[in-house]
Design a protein around this motif. Structure first.
Motif, short mmCIF file in Angstrom:
data_model
loop_
_atom_site.label_atom_id
_atom_site.label_comp_id
_atom_site.label_asym_id
_atom_site.label_seq_id
_atom_site.Cartn_x
_atom_site.Cartn_y
_atom_site.Cartn_z
N TYR A 1 0.86 -1.19 0.00
CA TYR A 1 0.00 0.00 0.00
C TYR A 1 0.89 1.23 0.00
O TYR A 1 1.74 1.40 0.88
N ASP A 2 0.70 2.10 -1.00
CA ASP A 2 1.44 3.35 -1.11
C ASP A 2 0.72 4.43 -0.30
O ASP A 2 -0.40 4.81 -0.63
N VAL A 3 1.36 4.88 0.76
CA VAL A 3 0.71 5.84 1.65
C VAL A 3 0.41 7.15 0.93
O VAL A 3 -0.61 7.79 1.18
N LYS A 4 1.28 7.56 0.03
CA LYS A 4 1.09 8.83 -0.67
C LYS A 4 -0.11 8.80 -1.61
O LYS A 4 -0.92 9.73 -1.64
N LYS B 1 -1.32 -2.74 -4.44
CA LYS B 1 -1.20 -3.74 -5.51
C LYS B 1 -0.67 -5.04 -4.92
O LYS B 1 0.10 -5.05 -3.95
N LYS B 2 -1.11 -6.14 -5.50
CA LYS B 2 -0.66 -7.45 -5.05
C LYS B 2 0.74 -7.72 -5.59
O LYS B 2 0.98 -7.57 -6.79
N ILE B 3 1.66 -8.11 -4.70
CA ILE B 3 3.02 -8.37 -5.12
C ILE B 3 3.44 -9.82 -4.88
O ILE B 3 4.56 -10.21 -5.24
N MET B 4 2.57 -10.62 -4.27
CA MET B 4 2.87 -12.04 -4.11
C MET B 4 1.59 -12.81 -3.87
O MET B 4 0.68 -12.34 -3.19
N SER B 5 1.52 -14.01 -4.46
CA SER B 5 0.42 -14.93 -4.21
C SER B 5 1.03 -16.31 -4.05
O SER B 5 1.64 -16.84 -4.99
N GLN B 6 0.91 -16.89 -2.85
CA GLN B 6 1.63 -18.12 -2.55
C GLN B 6 0.69 -19.21 -2.06
O GLN B 6 -0.50 -19.01 -1.85
N TYR B 7 1.28 -20.42 -1.89
CA TYR B 7 0.55 -21.58 -1.40
C TYR B 7 0.69 -21.75 0.10
O TYR B 7 0.17 -22.72 0.66
N TYR B 8 1.38 -20.84 0.77
CA TYR B 8 1.72 -21.00 2.17
C TYR B 8 1.32 -19.78 3.00
O TYR B 8 0.97 -18.74 2.46
N MET B 9 1.41 -19.92 4.32
CA MET B 9 1.03 -18.86 5.24
C MET B 9 2.25 -17.99 5.55
O MET B 9 3.33 -18.51 5.86
N ILE B 10 2.08 -16.69 5.49
CA ILE B 10 3.16 -15.76 5.75
C ILE B 10 3.33 -15.60 7.26
O ILE B 10 2.38 -15.26 7.96
N GLU B 11 4.55 -15.83 7.75
CA GLU B 11 4.82 -15.72 9.18
C GLU B 11 5.58 -14.46 9.54
O GLU B 11 5.33 -13.85 10.59
#
Length: 215
Positions: free
Chosen positions: A81-84, A89-99
């Motif tokens: 997310y661009d604060v300005k 925009k989506k920059i990753m789509s994976q098969y796993y959970m982000i820790e």
């Protein structure tokens, strides 16, 4: 410089109070992401899982459940997310959970994001590198980050199933620094691999198609 980033854990995250930069971020009970800029809070996204401020508060990362499938559809996505501009925009789509996520500024001035993931089956770990301007550009199975020095990232590579023994148990067999960088491990990794992050950021963007069998 490498900066380990933490999720909410029920607390707001603070940053330097600069115009058009995020000062705090928080997630409410409904999963809505709120960002404070210039002393005013506004909603930036709905149905998020976790969030991290990067780039001195100029941008905010957040994970969501619309990944690429995976075991029991656990795969997560990552957006920036661009604060300005107020755009995401989506920059990753994976098969796993982000820790966990860590950001590191490279010698050429570019920013690299190191993402640590896990699966809900055997609890194996996975490492990705994301170019925040383009998307995911590197992926390694059964890996932990051992160290990042300047532009070099060293990974420890483990046998599948090494994480069956809970790394949060009192023996601290998988002690971590910033929940992403491995300090000690039992069992030990079977080998190490070292990568140049400046070269990695030049890789093609990884596009993961929907696959609900991935593990």
């Amino acid at each position: 410089m490498l900066i380990a980033l933490y999720g909410f854990s029920g607390l707001a995250v603070s940053a330097q109070n600069v115009e058009r930069r995020a000062e705090t971020i928080r997630k409410n009970d409904s999963g809505d992401l709120y960002i404070t800029v210039g002393g005013k809070e506004k909603m930036a996204a709905r149905n998020i899982i976790d969030a991290w401020m990067i780039n001195d508060g100029k941008e905010v990362l957040y994970s969501a459940s619309d990944g690429s499938g995976g075991y029991e559809n656990e795969g997560q996505s990552l957006r920036i997310y661009d604060v300005k501009t107020g755009r995401a925009k989506k920059i990753m789509s994976q098969y796993y959970m982000i820790e966990a996520i860590a950001e590191t500024r490279l010698s050429d001035g570019k920013l690299a994001l190191i993402v640590r993931m896990t699966d809900g089956g055997a609890g194996n770990n996975y490492i990705s590198v994301v170019d925040p301007t383009r998307g995911e550009v590197f992926f390694r199975r059964f890996a932990e980050v051992l160290k990042v020095e300047r532009d070099q990232m060293t990974l420890g590579i483990f046998e599948e199933g090494s994480w069956d023994d809970d790394y949060e148990n009192p023996t601290k067999e998988f002690e971590r620094e910033g929940n992403i960088f491995l300090k000690s491990s039992k069992p030990k990794h079977i080998k190490t691999e070292t990568f140049d992050l400046t070269a990695i950021l030049k890789n093609k963007v990884i596009k993961n198609p929907k696959d609900y069998r991935a593990n």
